[in-house]
Design a protein around this motif. Sequence first.
Motif, PDB file in Angstrom:
ATOM      1  N   UNK A  15      10.276 -54.190 -19.539  1.00  0.00           N
ATOM      2  CA  UNK A  15       8.845 -54.161 -19.825  1.00  0.00           C
ATOM      3  C   UNK A  15       8.291 -52.743 -19.941  1.00  0.00           C
ATOM      4  N   UNK A  16       8.815 -51.816 -19.131  1.00  0.00           N
ATOM      5  CA  UNK A  16       8.319 -50.438 -19.132  1.00  0.00           C
ATOM      6  C   UNK A  16       9.488 -49.480 -19.314  1.00  0.00           C
ATOM      7  N   UNK A  23      13.503 -54.372 -15.513  1.00  0.00           N
ATOM      8  CA  UNK A  23      12.141 -54.467 -16.028  1.00  0.00           C
ATOM      9  C   UNK A  23      11.466 -53.108 -16.193  1.00  0.00           C
ATOM     10  N   UNK A  24      11.871 -52.130 -15.397  1.00  0.00           N
ATOM     11  CA  UNK A  24      11.212 -50.823 -15.405  1.00  0.00           C
ATOM     12  C   UNK A  24      12.294 -49.746 -15.378  1.00  0.00           C
ATOM     13  N   UNK A  34       9.345 -55.278 -24.506  1.00  0.00           N
ATOM     14  CA  UNK A  34       8.747 -54.032 -24.022  1.00  0.00           C
ATOM     15  C   UNK A  34       7.220 -54.056 -24.146  1.00  0.00           C
ATOM     16  N   UNK A  35       6.547 -53.646 -23.042  1.00  0.00           N
ATOM     17  CA  UNK A  35       5.079 -53.581 -23.011  1.00  0.00           C
ATOM     18  C   UNK A  35       4.556 -52.145 -23.016  1.00  0.00           C
ATOM     19  N   UNK A  36       5.295 -51.220 -22.396  1.00  0.00           N
ATOM     20  CA  UNK A  36       4.833 -49.838 -22.267  1.00  0.00           C
ATOM     21  C   UNK A  36       5.983 -48.890 -22.579  1.00  0.00           C
ATOM     22  N   UNK A  37       5.688 -47.864 -23.408  1.00  0.00           N
ATOM     23  CA  UNK A  37       6.707 -46.907 -23.829  1.00  0.00           C
ATOM     24  C   UNK A  37       6.161 -45.492 -23.721  1.00  0.00           C
ATOM     25  N   UNK A  38       6.936 -44.618 -23.049  1.00  0.00           N
ATOM     26  CA  UNK A  38       6.600 -43.197 -22.963  1.00  0.00           C
ATOM     27  C   UNK A  38       7.791 -42.426 -23.518  1.00  0.00           C
TER      28      UNK A  38
END
Length: 508
Positions: free
Chosen positions: A265-266, A245-246, A285-289
């Motif tokens: 997700x991250x 998930x991360x 995916x919820x957050x992308x850096x």
Amino acid sequence: METRTPEEEEEEEEEKKRSKAKAENNNLNEKNSTAMTIDFPDEILHHIFSFLPIKSLTQTTLLSKHWNRLSLWRTHPHLIFPHISPYYEATGLVPTVLSRRQPESKITTFRLSGYISSSCLRDCIDRVMYCRIEQLELGVNLDCSFDLPMRLFRCSTLRVLTLNHQDRRNLDGRHFSLTVPREGFGLAPTDLHTAVHTLSLTNIYLVEGSDFFLGGNFPFLRKLCLKNVRGMIGCHLNIKCPCLEDLKLDGLEMKELDVSGVRLLELELKRLDMTHSVKIFAPSLRSLHWENHANVEITAESFKCLNKGFICFLYEPGSAARLQGAFIFLCAIRFARSICFGSQALEILAKIDRAGGLPCSFNNLRTLDLETDMRKLEIEGIVCLLRSSPILHTITIDSTSWLNSENATSKEERYLESQKQTFKSLEHHLKVVRIHIQNTRMLTRVHKSAANLVRFFLQHGRVLQEMTVTLKSRRGDRRILQPSIRSRMMKFPRASSNVKISLVYWRE
């Protein structure tokens, strides 16, 4: 026959009373201590004392005879050893504490940081594994290289594993290393409760680790962090864990990267030295850096559930073919609701726009953060984003340097005016504009450039409700500049009668 004076007899009587009172007080303390221990079960006491370092915990044996007999530290499930010095390591503090534990006592958490020898560390790992460890965190400085035992990853009770060699400067001579067997170490299907779900590796050598992070090895891994992991130059790193998930990757060197996770997700990818390609499959995916070069081949499906993204391309000028990866990447993040773009990403946006236009619109984008020096290409990138974000609600422009000349400032203003008809969000959606300026070494040019941008948004933002300008100021600047800047801002024409204008200063 010895005779005593009445005063001596009275003093002796008082001494007897004091001794009797002291004995009664000790008995009372002993009873209270025992009563307190009886009133609380061991689980509650262990939780209370989990907030104490191990040294303070052992000192509880001095409270009373009962506490000494109880010896909670011998069964305490949370052992924390912070800042181990060479002196404590030489005295064998950690092995001594572990060797004196009561048989069958479980260790839930074992955290060790500081200086430690390889032999002592190996002994500690063996002992905590015997005590059914659940969470193991090692942040140490080693005296020599240390080969991590593969049985550590096979531990049937281990849930959380954090390995960090703290002295990165001497990583070549002293480091963690892990050699992955070609057959892997997969768990049996019946061992549903035995897999590691959180894994963090920092400053280690990973040998033969291309397929280390596959579902067969970590079928229940949910969080994975790899930072400054070496030994994978020229490798194709595969990360395909079904429950992941991360995922955070920072400072890795490899040829290719393949990330796949239906539950991911991250995702954070920073400073990766990839020579060929990266593939990402993460439909949830919820957050992308993303903070990497754009000159690699990027393959990514659309992230339709993306809420937040930070995009910083470490761009190297080259042929138009090198923009293809960024082109595909922008298409993948087009469903994002909030995005932060770095200055290099704005330049790439401008180049793509010049080459034929942005491939897609950001139809879901509500919040836009921009880190920019307000160069010409970056301004073109900002215009491209404003044109492609029809429902934009909030925009924040954070600039470290607004040092354009007078002619450049006038050209920027005319360019923005020429494009205003394409900014649909200015008409119906843009309500909040924030401009932050962090470098005011050339105050006159900075404030004039910022003022022109403020005037543009005030003049054309029909539903604008908040305009905030934040300026870093030196001592004395605020008193001199604030009245003139504020009065100038208040005279700008406004398309919205409900807009609130704020000017904020903060000192260096």
